[in-house]
Design an enzyme around this catalytic site. Structure first.
Site, PDB file in Angstrom:
ATOM      1  N   CYS A 158      11.940 -30.910 -15.552  1.00 51.63           N
ATOM      2  CA  CYS A 158      11.241 -30.039 -13.969  1.00 51.63           C
ATOM      3  C   CYS A 158      11.519 -31.128 -13.286  1.00 51.63           C
ATOM      4  CB  CYS A 158       9.943 -30.578 -14.992  1.00 51.63           C
ATOM      5  SG  CYS A 158       9.219 -30.027 -15.726  1.00 51.63           S
ATOM      6  N   LYS A 164      13.037 -29.364 -10.138  1.00 57.29           N
ATOM      7  CA  LYS A 164      11.483 -28.581  -9.118  1.00 57.29           C
ATOM      8  C   LYS A 164      12.231 -28.346  -7.735  1.00 57.29           C
ATOM      9  CE  LYS A 164       7.626 -28.391 -11.542  1.00 57.29           C
ATOM     10  NZ  LYS A 164       5.909 -28.331 -11.403  1.00 57.29           N
ATOM     11  N   SER A 190      -4.498 -21.944  -5.058  1.00 57.19           N
ATOM     12  CA  SER A 190      -3.607 -23.632  -5.127  1.00 57.19           C
ATOM     13  C   SER A 190      -3.442 -23.708  -5.968  1.00 57.19           C
ATOM     14  CB  SER A 190      -5.440 -24.163  -6.587  1.00 57.19           C
ATOM     15  OG  SER A 190      -5.594 -23.302  -7.342  1.00 57.19           O
ATOM     16  N   ASP A 225      -2.065 -24.444  -8.514  1.00 54.13           N
ATOM     17  CA  ASP A 225      -2.454 -25.241 -10.562  1.00 54.13           C
ATOM     18  C   ASP A 225      -1.840 -24.732 -11.004  1.00 54.13           C
ATOM     19  OD1 ASP A 225      -4.773 -25.992 -12.466  1.00 54.13           O
ATOM     20  OD2 ASP A 225      -6.160 -24.773 -11.157  1.00 54.13           O
ATOM     21  N   ASP A 226      -1.627 -24.660 -12.552  1.00 56.81           N
ATOM     22  CA  ASP A 226      -0.734 -24.430 -13.178  1.00 56.81           C
ATOM     23  C   ASP A 226      -0.456 -23.255 -13.954  1.00 56.81           C
ATOM     24  OD1 ASP A 226       0.155 -27.689 -13.565  1.00 56.81           O
ATOM     25  OD2 ASP A 226      -2.688 -27.490 -14.991  1.00 56.81           O
ATOM     26  N   ASP A 251       1.421 -25.378 -19.780  1.00 51.85           N
ATOM     27  CA  ASP A 251       0.738 -24.702 -18.268  1.00 51.85           C
ATOM     28  C   ASP A 251      -0.880 -24.231 -19.076  1.00 51.85           C
ATOM     29  OD1 ASP A 251       2.136 -26.059 -16.733  1.00 51.85           O
ATOM     30  OD2 ASP A 251       3.584 -23.658 -16.608  1.00 51.85           O
ATOM     31  N   SER A 268      17.671 -12.450 -21.006  1.00 46.46           N
ATOM     32  CA  SER A 268      18.495 -13.493 -20.522  1.00 46.46           C
ATOM     33  C   SER A 268      19.704 -12.714 -19.511  1.00 46.46           C
ATOM     34  CB  SER A 268      19.732 -13.096 -21.494  1.00 46.46           C
ATOM     35  OG  SER A 268      19.792 -12.064 -22.552  1.00 46.46           O
TER      36      SER A 268
END
Length: 346
Positions: free
Chosen positions: A17, A20, A49, A51-52, A92, A142
């Site tokens: 992460c 990012k 927002s 959010d996840d 998440d 992929s």
């Protein structure tokens, strides 16, 4: 090409992460998101927002959760890379108080540079996490590209009354975190060939630990808000919670847990470059973070723990739930009435 000679972390600059897009850049990309805000009344959580996951209402007692999460390798071992990416993606859904039901894989692989058989090992790691979570890895997509990338698109379900957003904290709520910090520091130590074997074991343990406890928290009315700690560090995610609820978070810095061994690497100035990226993004919204403490607050986590806002009148009940589910959590602060600063550290 021998598989054991391949170090996946050497095929990309960022890892996990930590790769990012920087917060300021992401804000500019999403600057017009409010122009399409919640056009469908059944879209309960959307792009208005930070959010996840997105949440869409299906019926009075059922809502669907969807999230997409993928990144470049955080470890060299293909199987562990798959496990970490999968656990991080499932998080998440758990952070919304929901239950994942199936996942699709997202895979990018430089087939000219890395044995494609290793991509199969990555998928096996992801499949193992799905098995532990009790869901199928249903399919995927992929491509061939210069960087190895892996992750999931995850679909989950939740009762509309059980949705936990990152904006729902109330004044007086206690703030808990369910994992210690430091995964970004340890991943950097690995990439620089500085990590001790016992610290690598600790990193893998926490990075592959599924945050399924979030599903249980979803059923608790006295849990008012929740999010998982990922690439923006605990500081960034606390800022999102505080700003979303129009409150200020008062944090006891000494109560924030670190994975065993992490402080030693920080003392050697071993931590991700993106730590400074996070500090530059959020330092103006905080006060009381002194010197190298910024590393703890801004270290980008991969599949970090859950930040949970709990009604203080139900602290004992919450801790009883933790004990019954054999889940550790640390009390690190509380939400207070709004002031000029989002995060106050003492």
């Amino acid at each position: 090409m021998e598989n054991q000679e391949i170090r996946l972390t050497q095929f990309s600059e960022g890892s996990g992460c930590g790769c990012k897009i920087p917060p300021a850049v992401l804000d500019s990309i999403l600057a017009n998101r409010k122009s399409v805000d919640l056009m469908d009344p059944k879209l309960l959580v959307g792009n208005s927002s930070k959010d996840d996951a997105a949440v869409y209402q299906i019926s009075d007692d059922l809502a669907m959760i969807n999230s997409v999460d993928f990144f470049t390798p955080i470890v060299d071992d293909a199987f562990d890379f798959g496990r970490i990416a999968a656990a991080n993606a499932l998080s998440d859904v758990f952070a919304m108080g929901g239950k994942p039901v199936f996942a699709n894989a997202i895979l990018s692989w430089p087939v000219e540079k890395i044995d494609p058989l290793l991509a199969g090992v990555v998928l096996e790691g992801g499949r193992e996490i799905c098995h532990l979570a009790g869901i199928p890895l249903a399919g995927g997509h992929s491509i061939t590209a210069k960087d190895p990338i892996f992750g999931f698109s995850v679909n989950g379900i939740v009762h509309p009354n059980n949705i936990k957003t990152n904006m729902g904290a109330r004044e007086g709520d206690l703030i808990f975190i369910t994992k210690p910090l430091g995964i970004g520091v340890l991943a950097t130590a690995l990439k620089r060939d500085k990590i001790k074997s016992e610290d690598y074991v600790n990193m893998i343990q926490y990075a592959t630990q599924i945050n399924s406890i979030g599903k249980d928290f979803g059923h608790l009315d006295f849990v008012h808000a929740m999010t998982d700690v990922t690439g923006f560090g605990i500081l960034g995610h606390l800022v999102e919670m505080a700003e979303g609820a129009k409150l200020t978070a008062r944090i006891q810095g000494s109560s924030i847990p670190l994975i065993d061994g992490v402080q030693e690497y920080i003392s050697q100035f071993i931590f991700p470059d993106n730590t400074y990226r996070n500090w530059n993004a959020y330092s103006s919204k905080s006060e009381g973070i002194i010197g190298m403490e910024l590393v703890k607050f801004c270290d980008p986590q991969t599949n970090g723990g859950l930040l949970v806002a709990v009604d203080p009148e139900f602290q004992k009940e919450f801790e009883f739930v933790l004990e019954n589910l054999e889940q550790k959590a640390w009390l690190i602060g509380e939400f207070q009435s709004l002031s000029a600063i989002s995060i106050k550290v003492f």
